[in-house]
Write a protein that holds these residues in place. Structure first.
Motif, short mmCIF file in Angstrom:
data_model
loop_
_atom_site.label_atom_id
_atom_site.label_comp_id
_atom_site.label_asym_id
_atom_site.label_seq_id
_atom_site.Cartn_x
_atom_site.Cartn_y
_atom_site.Cartn_z
N LYS A 173 0.22 86.23 79.26
CA LYS A 173 0.83 87.32 80.01
C LYS A 173 0.54 88.61 79.26
O LYS A 173 0.80 88.70 78.05
CB LYS A 173 2.34 87.11 80.14
N ILE A 174 0.01 89.62 79.94
CA ILE A 174 -0.37 90.88 79.28
C ILE A 174 0.70 91.94 79.49
O ILE A 174 1.11 92.21 80.62
CB ILE A 174 -1.73 91.38 79.81
N GLU A 175 1.15 92.52 78.39
CA GLU A 175 2.09 93.63 78.44
C GLU A 175 1.38 94.88 77.90
O GLU A 175 0.71 94.83 76.88
CB GLU A 175 3.32 93.33 77.58
N LYS A 176 1.55 96.01 78.59
CA LYS A 176 0.88 97.25 78.19
C LYS A 176 1.89 98.27 77.68
O LYS A 176 2.96 98.41 78.24
CB LYS A 176 0.10 97.82 79.37
N ARG A 177 1.49 98.98 76.63
CA ARG A 177 2.32 100.05 76.08
C ARG A 177 1.42 101.28 75.83
O ARG A 177 0.22 101.16 75.64
CB ARG A 177 2.99 99.63 74.78
N ASN A 178 2.05 102.45 75.78
CA ASN A 178 1.27 103.68 75.62
C ASN A 178 0.73 103.87 74.21
O ASN A 178 -0.37 104.38 74.02
CB ASN A 178 2.12 104.91 75.99
N ARG A 179 1.50 103.43 73.20
CA ARG A 179 1.12 103.69 71.82
C ARG A 179 1.22 102.44 70.95
O ARG A 179 2.03 101.55 71.20
CB ARG A 179 1.99 104.82 71.23
N ILE A 180 0.41 102.43 69.91
CA ILE A 180 0.35 101.29 68.99
C ILE A 180 1.70 101.01 68.33
O ILE A 180 2.11 99.84 68.24
CB ILE A 180 -0.75 101.50 67.92
N PRO A 181 2.42 102.02 67.83
CA PRO A 181 3.73 101.72 67.21
C PRO A 181 4.67 100.97 68.15
O PRO A 181 5.49 100.16 67.69
CB PRO A 181 4.28 103.11 66.88
N GLU A 182 4.56 101.21 69.44
CA GLU A 182 5.39 100.49 70.40
C GLU A 182 5.06 99.00 70.39
O GLU A 182 5.94 98.14 70.48
CB GLU A 182 5.19 101.05 71.81
N LEU A 183 3.77 98.67 70.26
CA LEU A 183 3.35 97.27 70.20
C LEU A 183 3.90 96.60 68.94
O LEU A 183 4.37 95.46 68.97
CB LEU A 183 1.82 97.18 70.21
N ILE A 184 3.82 97.33 67.82
CA ILE A 184 4.33 96.78 66.55
C ILE A 184 5.82 96.49 66.67
O ILE A 184 6.31 95.42 66.27
CB ILE A 184 4.08 97.76 65.38
N GLN A 185 6.57 97.43 67.24
CA GLN A 185 8.01 97.24 67.39
C GLN A 185 8.34 96.09 68.35
O GLN A 185 9.31 95.36 68.14
CB GLN A 185 8.66 98.54 67.87
N GLU A 186 7.54 95.94 69.39
CA GLU A 186 7.76 94.85 70.35
C GLU A 186 7.56 93.49 69.68
O GLU A 186 8.29 92.54 69.97
CB GLU A 186 6.82 95.00 71.55
N ILE A 187 6.57 93.40 68.80
CA ILE A 187 6.35 92.15 68.05
C ILE A 187 7.55 91.88 67.14
O ILE A 187 8.10 90.78 67.11
CB ILE A 187 5.05 92.24 67.21
N LYS A 188 7.96 92.89 66.40
CA LYS A 188 9.06 92.73 65.45
C LYS A 188 10.37 92.38 66.14
O LYS A 188 11.21 91.66 65.60
CB LYS A 188 9.21 94.02 64.63
N ALA A 189 10.54 92.89 67.37
CA ALA A 189 11.77 92.62 68.12
C ALA A 189 11.70 91.30 68.88
O ALA A 189 12.69 90.87 69.47
CB ALA A 189 12.04 93.76 69.10
N GLY A 190 10.51 90.67 68.87
CA GLY A 190 10.35 89.39 69.54
C GLY A 190 10.17 89.49 71.05
O GLY A 190 10.25 88.48 71.76
N ARG A 191 9.91 90.70 71.52
CA ARG A 191 9.73 90.87 72.97
C ARG A 191 8.32 90.51 73.43
O ARG A 191 8.08 90.24 74.59
CB ARG A 191 10.09 92.30 73.38
N ILE A 192 7.36 90.55 72.51
CA ILE A 192 6.03 90.02 72.78
C ILE A 192 5.64 89.12 71.61
O ILE A 192 6.16 89.25 70.50
CB ILE A 192 4.97 91.13 72.99
N ASP A 193 4.75 88.18 71.87
CA ASP A 193 4.35 87.22 70.83
C ASP A 193 3.25 87.75 69.93
O ASP A 193 3.18 87.39 68.74
CB ASP A 193 3.87 85.92 71.49
N ALA A 194 2.39 88.59 70.48
CA ALA A 194 1.26 89.10 69.71
C ALA A 194 0.71 90.35 70.39
O ALA A 194 1.09 90.68 71.52
CB ALA A 194 0.16 88.04 69.60
N ALA A 195 -0.17 91.04 69.70
CA ALA A 195 -0.86 92.19 70.28
C ALA A 195 -2.30 92.16 69.81
O ALA A 195 -2.61 91.66 68.72
CB ALA A 195 -0.19 93.49 69.86
N ILE A 196 -3.19 92.69 70.63
CA ILE A 196 -4.59 92.83 70.24
C ILE A 196 -4.82 94.28 69.88
O ILE A 196 -4.63 95.18 70.71
CB ILE A 196 -5.54 92.39 71.37
N ILE A 197 -5.20 94.50 68.62
CA ILE A 197 -5.36 95.86 68.08
C ILE A 197 -6.66 95.89 67.27
O ILE A 197 -7.07 94.88 66.70
CB ILE A 197 -4.16 96.22 67.17
N GLU A 198 -7.30 97.03 67.22
CA GLU A 198 -8.51 97.16 66.40
C GLU A 198 -8.15 96.85 64.95
O GLU A 198 -7.11 97.30 64.44
CB GLU A 198 -9.07 98.57 66.52
#
Length: 264
Positions: A173-198
Motif C-alpha cells: 500500500k503506497i502512502e504519499k507525503r509532501n516532505r521527507i521529514p513527514e515520512l520519517i515521522q510516520e515510520i517512527k509513529a508506526g503509521r507506515i512500515d517503511a519508506a523509499i528514499i534516496e
C-alpha cells in the motif's frame, strides 16, 4: 582688478561646464558599466527537506544550504549571475517553472521522461540509489519483505514511481507525503512500515534518528540521477550545461560531493 575678476569668472565657468560635461559623460558610462557589471539574479526553486542536497540548519540560521545550492552558485557565478533560493514543496517545483515563478530547479530531481514533457534538463550531475527506510526493529531487508506493508514516498518524486513499479509484483500500500521529514515521522509513529528514499538523503536522517535504519535497494538505479530543470527552450539550459560539464571534468563538482556527502 576688473580684468582679474573676468579671468576668474571665465575659469570658474569653464570648470563648471567641464564638470557638467564630465558628469553627463561619466554618468552614461557608469550606468552602462553598472548594468554590464551588475550581476543579474536567477531564482532557483528547491525543496529544503532533502539533506544534504538542500536543507536548513535551524541551529545556525534559516538559510537554505546544501550540495545543490553550492553547485548552483558555482555554475551561475561563472555565468555572471547571483542565485536567489526559494523554498517550494517538491510537487510544486515544475508548476512553478511553467508559471515563470522561478528560473530553474535544483532539488535532487531526476530527469524522467514524464518530466521532460514539461521542462528541459541539464546532464545528470549526481547519481544515487534508492533505499528502504524502516524502524530499527523492522525485519525488512529486501523489496520482497515489503509484501503486505504500507510504504511511504515523497509526492511527485522518482521514489513514488519506484513504489508503483514494486506494487506491480509485490502487494504494498503506497502512502504519499509532501516532505521527507513527514515520512520519517510516520515510520517512527508506526503509521507506515517503511519508506523509499534516496540513499544519500536517508543517510542524513540516521544520525538524529537512531530508531530507524536503511537498506539500499539492488538493481539498476541509473534513473535515480539528479539534473537541473529549466523552462522549455530556455537559453540557460545550454549555458548551465556547458559550465556543469567543465566543473565535472576539472574536479570542482567532486570537491562539493566530498564536502556534503563525505568520502574521497
Amino acid at each position: 582688478m576688473k580684468k582679474l575678476v573676468m579671468i576668474l569668472l571665465a575659469s570658474v565657468l569653464t570648470a563648471m561646464l567641464a564638470a557638467c560635461g564630465t558628469s553627463g559623460e561619466d554618468g552614461k558610462k557608469t550606468a552602462a558599466s553598472g548594468s554590464a557589471d551588475e550581476k543579474k539574479t536567477l531564482t532557483m526553486g528547491t525543496s529544503s527537506d532533502y539533506p544534504p542536497f538542500e536543507f536548513v540548519d535551524t541551529a545556525k540560521s534559516d538559510e537554505i544550504i546544501g550540495f545543490d545550492v553550492d553547485l548552483a552558485n558555482l555554475i551561475a557565478g561563472e555565468l555572471g549571475y547571483e542565485v536567489k533560493v526559494t523554498d517550494i514543496e517538491f510537487n510544486g517545483l515544475i508548476p512553478a517553472i511553467q508559471a515563470n515563478q522561478i528560473d530553474f530547479v535544483m532539488a535532487g530531481m531526476t530527469p524522467t521522461e514524464d518530466r521532460k514533457k514539461s521542462v528541459d534538463f541539464s546532464d545528470v550531475y549526481y547519481t544515487a540509489k534508492h533505499m528502504i527506510v524502516s524502524s530499527k526493529n523492522s525485519k525488512i531487508k529486501t523489496v520482497e519483505d515489503l509484501k503486505g506493508k504500507t510504504v511511504g514516498v515523497q509526492l511527485a518524486s522518482i521514489q513514488e514511481d519506484k513504489a508503483k513499479d514494486i506494487a506491480k509484483t509485490v502487494d504494498i500500500k503506497i502512502e504519499k507525503r509532501n516532505r521527507i521529514p513527514e515520512l520519517i515521522q510516520e515510520i517512527k509513529a508506526g503509521r507506515i512500515d517503511a519508506a523509499i528514499i534516496e540513499d544519500t538523503v536517508a543517510n542524513g536522517y540516521f544520525k538524529n534518528n537512531p530508531d530507524i535504519k536503511g537498506v539500499t535497494m539492488n538493481g539498476n538505479d541509473e534513473d535515480a540521477g539528479s539534473a537541473i530543470a529549466f523552462p522549455k527552450d530556455s537559453k540557460l539550459t545550454k549555458d548551465f550545461n556547458k559550465v556543469l560539464n567543465e566543473k565535472l571534468k576539472n574536479g570542482e563538482v567532486d570537491k562539493l560531493v566530498v564536502k556534503w556527502f563525505g568520502g574521497e
